[in-house]
Design a protein around this motif. Structure first.
Motif, short mmCIF file in Angstrom:
data_model
loop_
_atom_site.label_atom_id
_atom_site.label_comp_id
_atom_site.label_asym_id
_atom_site.label_seq_id
_atom_site.Cartn_x
_atom_site.Cartn_y
_atom_site.Cartn_z
N SER A 160 74.62 11.73 19.64
CA SER A 160 74.76 11.65 18.18
C SER A 160 75.33 12.93 17.60
CB SER A 160 73.40 11.35 17.55
OG SER A 160 72.46 12.29 18.01
N ILE A 161 75.16 14.04 18.32
CA ILE A 161 75.68 15.30 17.80
C ILE A 161 76.89 15.72 18.63
CG2 ILE A 161 75.16 17.74 17.41
CD1 ILE A 161 72.18 16.61 17.09
N PRO A 162 78.07 15.80 17.98
CA PRO A 162 79.30 16.01 18.75
C PRO A 162 79.32 17.35 19.49
CG PRO A 162 79.70 16.19 16.40
CD PRO A 162 78.32 15.68 16.54
N LEU A 163 80.10 17.36 20.57
CA LEU A 163 80.14 18.49 21.47
C LEU A 163 81.60 18.82 21.68
CD1 LEU A 163 77.83 19.78 23.12
CD2 LEU A 163 78.43 18.28 24.98
N LYS A 164 81.94 20.10 21.73
CA LYS A 164 83.34 20.46 21.92
C LYS A 164 83.53 21.18 23.23
CE LYS A 164 84.20 22.44 17.97
NZ LYS A 164 84.74 23.10 16.80
N ARG A 165 84.71 21.05 23.79
CA ARG A 165 85.05 21.81 24.98
C ARG A 165 85.07 23.29 24.62
NH1 ARG A 165 89.71 23.09 28.05
NH2 ARG A 165 89.18 22.98 30.27
N GLY A 166 84.46 24.13 25.43
CA GLY A 166 84.44 25.56 25.15
C GLY A 166 83.20 26.02 24.41
N ASP A 167 82.31 25.08 24.04
CA ASP A 167 81.06 25.47 23.41
C ASP A 167 80.25 26.36 24.34
OD1 ASP A 167 81.45 24.24 21.07
OD2 ASP A 167 80.04 22.58 21.38
N THR A 168 79.59 27.37 23.77
CA THR A 168 78.78 28.26 24.60
C THR A 168 77.38 27.69 24.78
OG1 THR A 168 79.97 30.07 23.60
CG2 THR A 168 78.03 30.64 24.88
N ILE A 169 76.91 27.71 26.03
CA ILE A 169 75.57 27.24 26.33
C ILE A 169 74.69 28.45 26.62
CG2 ILE A 169 74.19 25.80 27.87
CD1 ILE A 169 76.16 24.20 26.28
N ILE A 170 73.52 28.53 25.97
CA ILE A 170 72.60 29.63 26.22
C ILE A 170 71.22 29.08 26.57
CG2 ILE A 170 73.80 31.26 24.70
CD1 ILE A 170 71.85 30.53 22.52
N THR A 171 70.34 29.95 27.05
CA THR A 171 68.99 29.48 27.37
C THR A 171 68.23 29.22 26.08
OG1 THR A 171 68.23 31.76 27.53
CG2 THR A 171 68.86 30.67 29.58
N SER A 172 67.30 28.24 26.15
CA SER A 172 66.62 27.83 24.92
C SER A 172 65.37 28.65 24.64
CB SER A 172 66.24 26.36 25.03
OG SER A 172 65.22 26.22 25.99
N GLY A 173 64.84 29.31 25.69
CA GLY A 173 63.61 30.07 25.49
C GLY A 173 62.36 29.22 25.55
N PHE A 174 62.51 27.94 25.95
CA PHE A 174 61.34 27.07 26.05
C PHE A 174 60.51 27.33 27.30
CE2 PHE A 174 63.39 23.57 23.31
CZ PHE A 174 63.06 24.31 22.18
N SER A 175 61.12 27.97 28.32
CA SER A 175 60.32 28.31 29.49
C SER A 175 59.84 29.74 29.32
CB SER A 175 61.13 28.16 30.77
OG SER A 175 62.06 29.20 30.86
N SER A 176 58.62 30.01 29.79
CA SER A 176 58.03 31.30 29.48
C SER A 176 58.65 32.43 30.28
CB SER A 176 56.52 31.25 29.74
OG SER A 176 56.29 31.03 31.11
#
Lengths: 172, 280
Positions: B200-216
């Motif tokens: 539902s939320i569009p995604l583009k080529r080249g988007d940066t992926i980072i860690t979410s911080g959900f794991s301790s």
């Protein structure tokens, strides 16, 4: 060549190939797929008349050493022992009626290029197929599996042929 | 009886073959799970000494690249120093430094051995329990995420990088803040895959992926990679995303092991969930 000499030479091959594999070829990671496994050559080039039990035990030991030194988890030992087991049957096709000297080896100069290349390729493909099946084990990853199999087989065979040509060629 | 002996002596190598294969399979079973002790003991054994020696020799060849990388990282860190900032308006800036408590500290370590071509890969680093490394600590490098520690000995630790089939990391799209799960499906060490990004939320080529911080064990905002190819799975309504890792795992030399000072507190809280599950 005496029996002692051939044993010492075998031990030298063992150590050289083990360290070449672990220190040099395990660090070759072209495209993330290619991982040449030159240590198989040790079993492939044992003299024709090596007793079956000796081939099996040497193959097992070689596999185990590579496993211990490179996170192999035992896969190298299983697959190389299997290669040691089928080697005599494959070599039977080639020796047939030929007279074999006591310490003659299956090498490039002994078998001729085509036959030698076929012998090496056949056993290397069987080895890699078994090894990668044990490593991956999933149907949905079949494409990376085949690519890895193909590239690794080609690189292993080419390197073994080159090494044989460089180091074991008879100098007339 | 004599027939039996003749049978065995004729086919002795078949029996020998079977015995050796069974021995090798036992070896596999002992090693198949990373917490099974054998691979961990690897760190203590002759192997780690050999690789330490090998590393001492090959270490020099990568120094110039490594120097550049460190200089770049130093520049980035220096630009975050307090002295790099000038107050816009002296009256409006108040620094309450007791409001901040340190959550993470970093231990630098060198990779002395790694596998990359396998389905399940491991790194060995040259810091262990003596340096305060514990199991489950996160590991990152200057360019991005690496993985976490699965086994420690006195002087070495075994790291499970993202290049492993049991590796799961919670990640986030930096632009849209949508979270997903990073996995690795074998093949090249430069590419990973993210599942669970809703379509539902569009995604583009080249988007940066980072860690979410959900794991301790891994802080938020560590770079992971860049979106490369996007597939839409019509059945589930989720994207399947191929990413290029920002870190080059082949040339990686130095990593940072992360100590989280709040980990025990978080664990205590999480243990309630498990108790809850047991009750039901």
């Amino acid at each position: 060549m005496s029996r002692l000499n051939i044993t010492l030479l075998g031990a030298l091959h063992f150590v050289l190939l083990l360290f070449a594999q672990v220190l040099l070829f395990d660090n070759v990671r072209l495209f993330g797929y290619v991982n040449p496994m030159i240590y198989i050559w040790f079993v492939l080039m044992l003299p024709y008349k090596t007793p079956h039990w000796a081939v099996l035990i040497l193959a097992f030991l070689m596999g185990l050493c590579v496993d211990v030194l490179s996170f192999g988890q035992g896969f190298h030992a299983v697959t190389l022992t299997f290669i040691g087991f089928i080697r005599p049957f494959v070599l039977n096709f080639y020796t047939g009626n030929r007279d074999i000297a006591p310490y003659q080896r299956p090498t490039l100069s002994d078998m001729g290029f085509m036959q030698f290349a076929f012998y090496i390729s056949l056993l290397v493909i069987i080895h890699h197929l078994l090894f990668f099946s044990l490593d991956v084990f999933r149907f949905d990853e079949i494409f990376p599996f085949l690519l890895r199999l193909f590239l690794s087989t080609v690189s292993t065979v080419v390197i073994i042929l080159l090494c044989d040509f460089l180091f074991l060629r008879k100098r007339e | 009886m004599r027939g039996l002996f003749r049978f065995i002596s004729k086919f002795y190598y078949v029996f020998l073959f079977l015995i050796l294969e069974i021995a090798a399979v036992f070896f596999i079973i002992n090693n198949s799970y990373y917490q099974g002790s054998k691979i961990g003991n690897y760190c203590n054994s002759v192997a780690s000494k050999i690789f330490q020696k090998q590393d001492n020799i090959t270490y020099y060849f990568g120094l110039s690249v490594e120097n550049k990388r460190l200089a770049k990282e130093n520049a980035a860190l220096r630009s975050q120093l307090l002295t790099s900032f000038v107050p816009v308006n002296n009256d409006s800036i108040v620094v309450n430094d007791t409001d901040y408590v340190q959550q993470y500290s970093y231990v630098e370590a060198k990779i002395i051995e790694r596998t990359l071509g396998k389905r399940n890969n491991y790194f060995v680093i040259n810091k262990g329990e003596k340096n305060g490394i514990e199991q489950d600590m996160g590991v990152i490098c200057a360019d991005g995420l690496v993985g976490f520690v699965v086994k420690t000995t006195d002087n070495f630790s075994l790291v499970m990088p993202v290049l492993h089939q049991d590796s799961r990391h919670s990640v986030r799209n930096k632009r849209t803040n949508v979270t997903g799960t990073l996995i690795w499906e074998g093949g090249s060490y430069t590419e990973g895959r993210i599942i669970d990004f809703p379509s539902s939320i569009p995604l583009k080529r080249g988007d940066t992926i980072i860690t979410s911080g959900f794991s301790s064990n891994i802080p938020e905002g560590i770079a992971v990679g860049y979106v490369d190819k996007v597939y839409l799975d019509k059945g589930t309504g989720f994207y399947e995303v191929n990413i290029r890792f920002s870190a080059d795992y082949n040339n990686l030399k130095y990593v940072y092991v992360i100590k989280n000072f709040f980990q025990s507190e978080e664990r205590k809280l999480m243990s309630n969930i498990e108790k809850d599950k047991e009750r039901n």
